[in-house]
Structure formats: structure tokens, C-alpha cells
Design a protein around this motif. Structure first.
Motif, PDB file in Angstrom:
ATOM      1  N   ASP A 185      25.371  74.851  50.355  1.00 21.86           N
ATOM      2  CA  ASP A 185      25.538  74.535  48.936  1.00 21.86           C
ATOM      3  C   ASP A 185      26.368  73.271  48.759  1.00 21.86           C
ATOM      4  N   THR A 186      27.423  73.139  49.577  1.00 23.86           N
ATOM      5  CA  THR A 186      28.309  71.981  49.462  1.00 23.86           C
ATOM      6  C   THR A 186      27.588  70.702  49.838  1.00 23.86           C
ATOM      7  N   VAL A 187      26.847  70.735  50.936  1.00 25.29           N
ATOM      8  CA  VAL A 187      26.115  69.547  51.385  1.00 25.29           C
ATOM      9  C   VAL A 187      25.140  69.082  50.308  1.00 25.29           C
ATOM     10  N   ALA A 188      24.488  70.031  49.651  1.00 25.19           N
ATOM     11  CA  ALA A 188      23.539  69.667  48.591  1.00 25.19           C
ATOM     12  C   ALA A 188      24.243  68.950  47.437  1.00 25.19           C
ATOM     13  N   LYS A 189      25.492  69.301  47.185  1.00 26.69           N
ATOM     14  CA  LYS A 189      26.220  68.731  46.051  1.00 26.69           C
ATOM     15  C   LYS A 189      26.834  67.370  46.355  1.00 26.69           C
ATOM     16  N   ILE A 190      26.970  67.023  47.627  1.00 27.07           N
ATOM     17  CA  ILE A 190      27.648  65.760  47.958  1.00 27.07           C
ATOM     18  C   ILE A 190      26.661  64.659  48.353  1.00 27.07           C
ATOM     19  N   GLN A 191      25.381  64.906  48.143  1.00 24.37           N
ATOM     20  CA  GLN A 191      24.385  63.885  48.485  1.00 24.37           C
ATOM     21  C   GLN A 191      24.452  62.699  47.522  1.00 24.37           C
ATOM     22  N   GLU A 192      24.312  61.491  48.072  1.00 24.76           N
ATOM     23  CA  GLU A 192      24.234  60.279  47.256  1.00 24.76           C
ATOM     24  C   GLU A 192      23.068  59.431  47.739  1.00 24.76           C
ATOM     25  N   ASN A 193      22.137  59.162  46.864  1.00 21.47           N
ATOM     26  CA  ASN A 193      20.942  58.389  47.205  1.00 21.47           C
ATOM     27  C   ASN A 193      21.227  56.899  47.053  1.00 21.47           C
ATOM     28  N   ILE A 194      20.995  56.122  48.107  1.00 24.43           N
ATOM     29  CA  ILE A 194      21.212  54.672  48.023  1.00 24.43           C
ATOM     30  C   ILE A 194      19.889  53.907  47.951  1.00 24.43           C
ATOM     31  N   GLY A 195      18.824  54.631  47.664  1.00 19.53           N
ATOM     32  CA  GLY A 195      17.557  53.970  47.362  1.00 19.53           C
ATOM     33  C   GLY A 195      16.774  53.441  48.537  1.00 19.53           C
ATOM     34  N   ARG A 196      16.965  54.019  49.717  1.00 21.50           N
ATOM     35  CA  ARG A 196      16.177  53.581  50.868  1.00 21.50           C
ATOM     36  C   ARG A 196      16.106  54.699  51.906  1.00 21.50           C
ATOM     37  N   ASP A 197      15.031  54.673  52.689  1.00 19.09           N
ATOM     38  CA  ASP A 197      14.862  55.655  53.759  1.00 19.09           C
ATOM     39  C   ASP A 197      15.455  55.156  55.073  1.00 19.09           C
ATOM     40  N   LYS A 198      15.480  53.840  55.247  1.00 11.93           N
ATOM     41  CA  LYS A 198      16.039  53.267  56.471  1.00 11.93           C
ATOM     42  C   LYS A 198      16.550  51.868  56.192  1.00 11.93           C
ATOM     43  N   SER A 199      17.375  51.357  57.092  1.00 12.45           N
ATOM     44  CA  SER A 199      17.893  50.005  56.964  1.00 12.45           C
ATOM     45  C   SER A 199      16.796  48.984  57.246  1.00 12.45           C
TER      46      SER A 199
END
Length: 314
Positions: free
Chosen positions: A39-53
């Protein structure tokens, strides 16, 4: 470039993240910890708009034990203020060589801020454009991919330290800061004291490097105390702190894959302090890194990540 090899050191990035909490659970706490951690991991996700560098030809394959990089970001966030990145540490992890590289990037390093179109202190990138701009700027500066990030609000230091009952560190420099006195030798710190201890830098001739050393001391002390936590209420308190103060793009599957396939890399850690000089430009202090220093470090990191091409392209 000054380098030091440290054997058998625990993973700073794992223990700063949820994984450090996940692997502590045993016996009757196992289900509770797994459910709460998920549950905690699901709440701390932040999307930076890319799948890879963009600096990788293809995405990381954990099953093939591809070396990875993780950017640790200590951010100084206050209510109503995004703040700046208080510390930036890039880790490269090679499970095949069973080794890690840790690069502490001085916060005053002058470099191009990607997306802002100007040169400035590297820690300003977060203030200008958040996590994404900070990552893009670090990638550009070192010319290596940042695969994952772990962002920790430095204000949570005091809550974490208090949650484990305080910590003991070996202080090598007497100083006074924030109205507190820190004597040389073994000292006990509560949460507020630990936060002040990790923030001071101007009274240390080592500057930012001395501050980074004190941050690592507190982190490692927290790890040592946290590993002995057996109270389910303490675990709940720690998970709540993580939920309120940590952001990452590492999902649960990635965390477990790293724990399962990459843990042997902890047996050898090589630390790098980037060599440079302080200089005032327009009345503002910057840390200037010579091009030959930057490209040499970039080459070494690429080799550790097993990436083709060894010439930095700034």
C-alpha cells in the motif's frame, strides 16, 4: 578524483527506500508488513513521464542483470515551497561485478540546467522544474542514464531518527549550529539534533563534503537501529513516515527484483568525490568542475554500467 573503497557496506539506497523496511519483517509480522508495504509503495509513486532514459538504447532488464543507476535526492521541502535538492548522490549498481559506485555531486556545481536554458547551481534544477528537471540535468552533467530515483524530504530526518529512538554517531568536528553544540567523539542525537547535524557545512573546512559525510553517518546509524526494530507499532510508524516523505519511480516488482538479483553488489562500494574549485561568478559562489574531471568520471561510470561509448557529450 579522490576514491575510497569500502567493503561490506549496506546499500544506502535500499535502506533509504521501502526495501529496507520490507526485508526486516519475519514471522507473525510478515503478512502485515507485506500488505502495508504494498500500500505504501503505491502511494509514493511519482511519474516522470518516461519509461527509460534517452541515454539507454533499451530499457533495463532485471532478469538479465543489467547494471542500473539510481539517483538519491535529499530535498529541503517546506510547506508551500518546493525547495531545492539538498543533496544529490548517483549510485551505479553492477550485479555482475558485484560492486557499486557512489558519486556525491556538490550542490553548488555549476552546469547547464536542462529545460531552463542557462547555467546555474545543479541543486537549483529541482527548484526550477522538480524531479524531472533535476534528473535531466544530472544525466546531462555526467552523461549517463538515471534509471530510477529515490527522493527523500530532509525534514523527515528528525521523524525517522525519533522513530528508532535516536542515533549515535562519531563526530570528528566540534561545532555549534542552530543553537546546539556538537562535541567531538561519540554523541547521541535525537531527531532535531540529527537534522541540524546533517545541515551544517559553513563551519566545516570540507564544506559540502563534510556535510555529506555527516548525512551518511546519520543514515547508517538509522539503518543499524532500524534493523533491530521488532515492534509492529514501530513498523507502522516507519511506514507512515515513508509514505509522507518519500517519492520514487521504483515499483514493488522492481524493488523485489533488485533485492533478489542485485544484493551481492553491496559487498564492494567505491565512493567518488568530484574534484573542482570554488569560484565567484557575478558575486555568486559556484563549484567549478574541470572538463577533464567530468569526462573521466563519466567514462568510469559508463564502464561500470556496461554501456557502449565512453566519451561524455556535454
Amino acid at each position: 578524483m579522490r576514491e575510497q573503497k569500502h567493503k561490506k557496506r549496506k546499500w544506502l539506497w535500499i535502506t533509504l527506500s521501502i526495501i529496507g523496511l520490507l526485508v526486516l519483517g519475519t514471522g507473525g509480522y510478515a503478512f502485515y508488513l507485506y500488505k502495508t508495504a504494498t500500500d505504501t509503495v503505491a502511494k509514493i509513486q511519482e511519474n516522470i513521464g518516461r519509461d527509460k532514459s534517452d541515454k539507454r538504447p533499451q530499457a533495463v532488464a532485471f532478469k538479465e542483470r543489467d547494471p542500473i543507476s539510481i539517483l538519491l535526492m535529499g530535498v529541503d521541502e517546506r510547506k508551500g515551497d518546493r525547495g531545492r535538492s539538498d543533496s544529490l548522490i548517483l549510485l551505479t549498481v553492477n550485479p555482475n561485478k558485484k560492486s557499486m559506485n557512489m558519486v556525491s555531486i556538490p550542490r553548488d556545481t555549476r552546469t547547464e540546467i536542462i529545460g531552463k536554458g542557462k547555467e546555474d547551481k545543479i541543486n537549483h534544477a529541482y527548484a526550477f522544474g522538480g524531479t524531472e528537471m533535476a534528473i535531466n540535468t544530472v544525466e546531462h552533467f555526467l552523461d549517463v542514464p538515471v534509471d530510477y530515483f529515490l527522493k527523500v524530504n530532509m525534514e523527515s530526518f528528525k521523524d525517522i531518527v525519533d522513530a528508532v529512538g535516536g542515533v549515535e554517531v562519531n563526530n570528528d568536528l566540534y561545532f555549534e549550529y542552530d543553537g546546539k553544540t556538537f562535541n567531538e567523539g561519540l554523541i547521541q542525537l535525537n531527531g532535531e539534533e540529527a537534522l541540524s547535524y546533517t545541515r551544517m557545512r559553513y563551519k566545516d573546512t570540507r564544506g559540502d563534503f563534510g556535510r555529506q559525510l555527516r548525512q551518511r553517518q546519520v543514515i547508517e546509524a538509522v539503518i543499524a537501529k532500524g534493523a533491530n526494530i521488532s515492534s509492529i507499532s514501530k513498523f507502522g510508524q516507519m511506514f507512515k513516515i515513508v509514505e509522507n516523505n518519500v517519492k520514487t519511480n521504483l515499483g514493488m516488482d522492481e524493488m523485489w527484483s533488485i533485492q533478489e538479483n542485485y544484493k551481492d553488489a553491496r559487498n564492494s562500494m567505491e565512493q567518488h568525490q568530484i574534484k573542482g574549485n570554488g569560484e565567484k561568478i557575478g558575486g555568486i559562489y559556484y563549484y567549478i568542475v574541470p572538463e577533464e574531471e567530468r569526462t573521466a568520471l563519466s567514462k568510469q561510470l559508463k564502464e561500470h554500467l556496461e554501456l557502449s561509448g565512453t566519451t561524455a557529450s556535454n
